[in-house]
Motif scaffolding. Structure first.
Motif, PDB file in Angstrom:
ATOM      1  N   GLU A 182      48.191  40.880  29.264  1.00 31.24           N
ATOM      2  CA  GLU A 182      49.314  40.218  28.517  1.00 31.24           C
ATOM      3  C   GLU A 182      49.019  38.791  28.563  1.00 31.24           C
ATOM      4  N   ALA A 183      49.008  38.132  27.614  1.00 26.47           N
ATOM      5  CA  ALA A 183      48.625  36.667  27.427  1.00 26.47           C
ATOM      6  C   ALA A 183      49.418  35.996  26.503  1.00 26.47           C
ATOM      7  N   THR A 184      49.645  34.508  26.656  1.00 23.55           N
ATOM      8  CA  THR A 184      50.348  33.852  25.426  1.00 23.55           C
ATOM      9  C   THR A 184      49.762  32.396  25.944  1.00 23.55           C
ATOM     10  N   VAL A 185      49.660  31.973  24.526  1.00 21.18           N
ATOM     11  CA  VAL A 185      49.201  30.186  24.342  1.00 21.18           C
ATOM     12  C   VAL A 185      50.532  29.312  24.144  1.00 21.18           C
ATOM     13  N   ASP A 186      50.283  28.175  24.441  1.00 20.19           N
ATOM     14  CA  ASP A 186      50.941  26.945  23.828  1.00 20.19           C
ATOM     15  C   ASP A 186      50.198  25.860  23.691  1.00 20.19           C
ATOM     16  N   PHE A 187      50.576  24.681  22.995  1.00 19.18           N
ATOM     17  CA  PHE A 187      49.614  23.432  22.994  1.00 19.18           C
ATOM     18  C   PHE A 187      50.150  22.322  23.369  1.00 19.18           C
ATOM     19  N   LEU A 188      49.517  21.319  23.755  1.00 15.88           N
ATOM     20  CA  LEU A 188      49.608  19.935  24.104  1.00 15.88           C
ATOM     21  C   LEU A 188      49.767  19.178  22.811  1.00 15.88           C
ATOM     22  N   SER A 189      50.194  18.000  22.914  1.00 13.44           N
ATOM     23  CA  SER A 189      50.537  17.047  21.664  1.00 13.44           C
ATOM     24  C   SER A 189      49.059  16.578  21.177  1.00 13.44           C
ATOM     25  N   ASP A 190      48.016  16.781  21.946  1.00 10.32           N
ATOM     26  CA  ASP A 190      46.884  16.283  21.317  1.00 10.32           C
ATOM     27  C   ASP A 190      45.940  17.723  20.767  1.00 10.32           C
ATOM     28  N   GLY A 191      46.836  18.666  20.722  1.00 10.97           N
ATOM     29  CA  GLY A 191      46.079  20.058  20.074  1.00 10.97           C
ATOM     30  C   GLY A 191      45.371  20.868  21.098  1.00 10.97           C
ATOM     31  N   THR A 192      45.295  20.363  22.470  1.00 10.53           N
ATOM     32  CA  THR A 192      44.737  21.324  23.531  1.00 10.53           C
ATOM     33  C   THR A 192      45.542  22.591  23.682  1.00 10.53           C
ATOM     34  N   MET A 193      44.811  23.745  23.728  1.00  8.27           N
ATOM     35  CA  MET A 193      45.411  24.829  23.813  1.00  8.27           C
ATOM     36  C   MET A 193      45.365  25.490  25.323  1.00  8.27           C
ATOM     37  N   LEU A 194      46.711  25.889  25.801  1.00 12.55           N
ATOM     38  CA  LEU A 194      46.884  26.341  27.179  1.00 12.55           C
ATOM     39  C   LEU A 194      47.085  27.751  26.967  1.00 12.55           C
ATOM     40  N   LEU A 195      46.408  28.604  27.825  1.00 10.39           N
ATOM     41  CA  LEU A 195      46.462  29.992  27.808  1.00 10.39           C
ATOM     42  C   LEU A 195      46.796  30.517  29.122  1.00 10.39           C
ATOM     43  N   ILE A 196      47.753  31.302  29.235  1.00  9.19           N
ATOM     44  CA  ILE A 196      48.099  31.810  30.487  1.00  9.19           C
ATOM     45  C   ILE A 196      48.197  33.605  30.418  1.00  9.19           C
ATOM     46  N   ALA A 197      47.653  33.957  31.367  1.00  9.14           N
ATOM     47  CA  ALA A 197      47.372  35.431  31.146  1.00  9.14           C
ATOM     48  C   ALA A 197      47.552  36.269  32.487  1.00  9.14           C
ATOM     49  N   ARG A 198      47.899  37.756  32.325  1.00 12.95           N
ATOM     50  CA  ARG A 198      47.906  38.452  33.388  1.00 12.95           C
ATOM     51  C   ARG A 198      46.408  39.267  33.131  1.00 12.95           C
ATOM     52  N   ARG A 199      45.597  39.269  34.071  1.00 13.46           N
ATOM     53  CA  ARG A 199      44.265  39.562  34.071  1.00 13.46           C
ATOM     54  C   ARG A 199      44.239  41.061  34.852  1.00 13.46           C
ATOM     55  N   LYS A 200      43.496  42.332  34.572  1.00 15.13           N
ATOM     56  CA  LYS A 200      43.596  43.270  35.309  1.00 15.13           C
ATOM     57  C   LYS A 200      42.105  43.338  35.936  1.00 15.13           C
ATOM     58  N   ASN A 201      42.252  43.138  37.262  1.00 14.46           N
ATOM     59  CA  ASN A 201      41.118  43.533  38.190  1.00 14.46           C
ATOM     60  C   ASN A 201      41.206  45.040  38.676  1.00 14.46           C
ATOM     61  N   PRO A 202      40.263  45.574  39.455  1.00 16.10           N
ATOM     62  CA  PRO A 202      40.668  46.907  39.880  1.00 16.10           C
ATOM     63  C   PRO A 202      41.823  46.954  41.005  1.00 16.10           C
ATOM     64  N   HIS A 203      42.286  45.858  41.397  1.00 15.96           N
ATOM     65  CA  HIS A 203      43.168  46.295  42.490  1.00 15.96           C
ATOM     66  C   HIS A 203      44.722  45.557  42.205  1.00 15.96           C
ATOM     67  N   GLU A 204      44.711  44.607  41.356  1.00 18.64           N
ATOM     68  CA  GLU A 204      46.040  43.953  40.988  1.00 18.64           C
ATOM     69  C   GLU A 204      45.852  43.374  39.623  1.00 18.64           C
ATOM     70  N   ALA A 205      47.009  42.888  39.094  1.00 18.24           N
ATOM     71  CA  ALA A 205      47.160  42.120  37.959  1.00 18.24           C
ATOM     72  C   ALA A 205      47.115  40.397  38.305  1.00 18.24           C
ATOM     73  N   VAL A 206      45.841  39.760  38.379  1.00 15.16           N
ATOM     74  CA  VAL A 206      46.053  38.452  38.726  1.00 15.16           C
ATOM     75  C   VAL A 206      46.071  37.461  37.544  1.00 15.16           C
ATOM     76  N   GLY A 207      46.885  36.353  37.948  1.00 16.56           N
ATOM     77  CA  GLY A 207      46.939  35.248  37.083  1.00 16.56           C
ATOM     78  C   GLY A 207      45.831  34.658  36.664  1.00 16.56           C
ATOM     79  N   GLY A 208      45.702  34.116  35.379  1.00 18.81           N
ATOM     80  CA  GLY A 208      44.437  33.299  35.110  1.00 18.81           C
ATOM     81  C   GLY A 208      45.229  32.091  33.975  1.00 18.81           C
ATOM     82  N   TRP A 209      44.504  30.914  34.175  1.00 17.87           N
ATOM     83  CA  TRP A 209      45.022  29.917  33.341  1.00 17.87           C
ATOM     84  C   TRP A 209      43.674  29.385  32.527  1.00 17.87           C
ATOM     85  N   ALA A 210      43.912  29.194  31.187  1.00 12.23           N
ATOM     86  CA  ALA A 210      42.568  28.621  30.552  1.00 12.23           C
ATOM     87  C   ALA A 210      43.029  27.635  29.792  1.00 12.23           C
TER      88      ALA A 210
END
Length: 169
Positions: free
Chosen positions: A107-135
């Motif tokens: 599961e992931a979603t994106v949003d944008f800063l005023s300069d067009g920079t994309m922010l991405l937040i995600a639930r990432r599945k590793n073998p043990h849990e659904a850890v959060g990631g930020w890009a």
């Protein structure tokens, strides 16, 4: 059908995007993304499957959420890898990039800063849990800088309030 997400398209129509599972008994055999549109928020078109770029393959390709920015809709596919896509009509999605990081896409979603920079937040599945990631990514959104959040996320969403504050949930 599951996990519908709403967005407002550039032409003012409401779009709902959701996952659809084809099951055999209790086992999911395929998973796909469907959309419907409404001009008044009350009456919606028939559901229709999205059309993905031919470079995106598999039978479990689900766009979790679409965010519109400057006439283009952006999303991340919930599947075996993190794949970003873009659309101008809500139906046809082109491959934008494949995000290199060590966990399975989710599961992931994106949003944008005023300069067009994309922010991405995600639930990432590793073998043990659904850890959060930020890009973070600058246009044309093909390269991403990942950071682990060291927290568990489920169904993440965000809203950028201004260039220094965003709400995550």
């Amino acid at each position: 059908m599951r996990d519908p997400k709403l967005s407002v398209m550039p032409d003012g129509r409401l779009m709902v995007i959701m996952g659809g599972n084809m099951c055999e008994g209790r086992k999911i055999k395929s998973q796909w993304t469907y959309v419907a549109f409404s001009e008044d928020g009350e009456h919606f078109s028939e559901l229709q499957p999205v059309v993905l770029d031919s470079q995106i393959t598999g039978n479990r390709e689900w766009i979790w959420h679409v965010t519109w920015h400057k006439g283009t809709g952006y999303g991340v596919i919930y599947g075996s890898d993190f794949v970003t896509v873009k659309t101008t009509d809500g139906i046809h999605y082109d491959l934008l990039g494949r995000l290199e990081q060590p966990y399975r896409g989710s599961e992931a979603t994106v949003d944008f800063l005023s300069d067009g920079t994309m922010l991405l937040i995600a639930r990432r599945k590793n073998p043990h849990e659904a850890v959060g990631g930020w890009a973070v990514s600058k246009p044309p959104y093909t390269d991403y800088e990942w950071k682990d959040m060291n927290i568990v996320l489920g169904g993440p969403d965000m809203m950028v309030l201004n260039d220094s504050t965003c709400i995550l949930g």
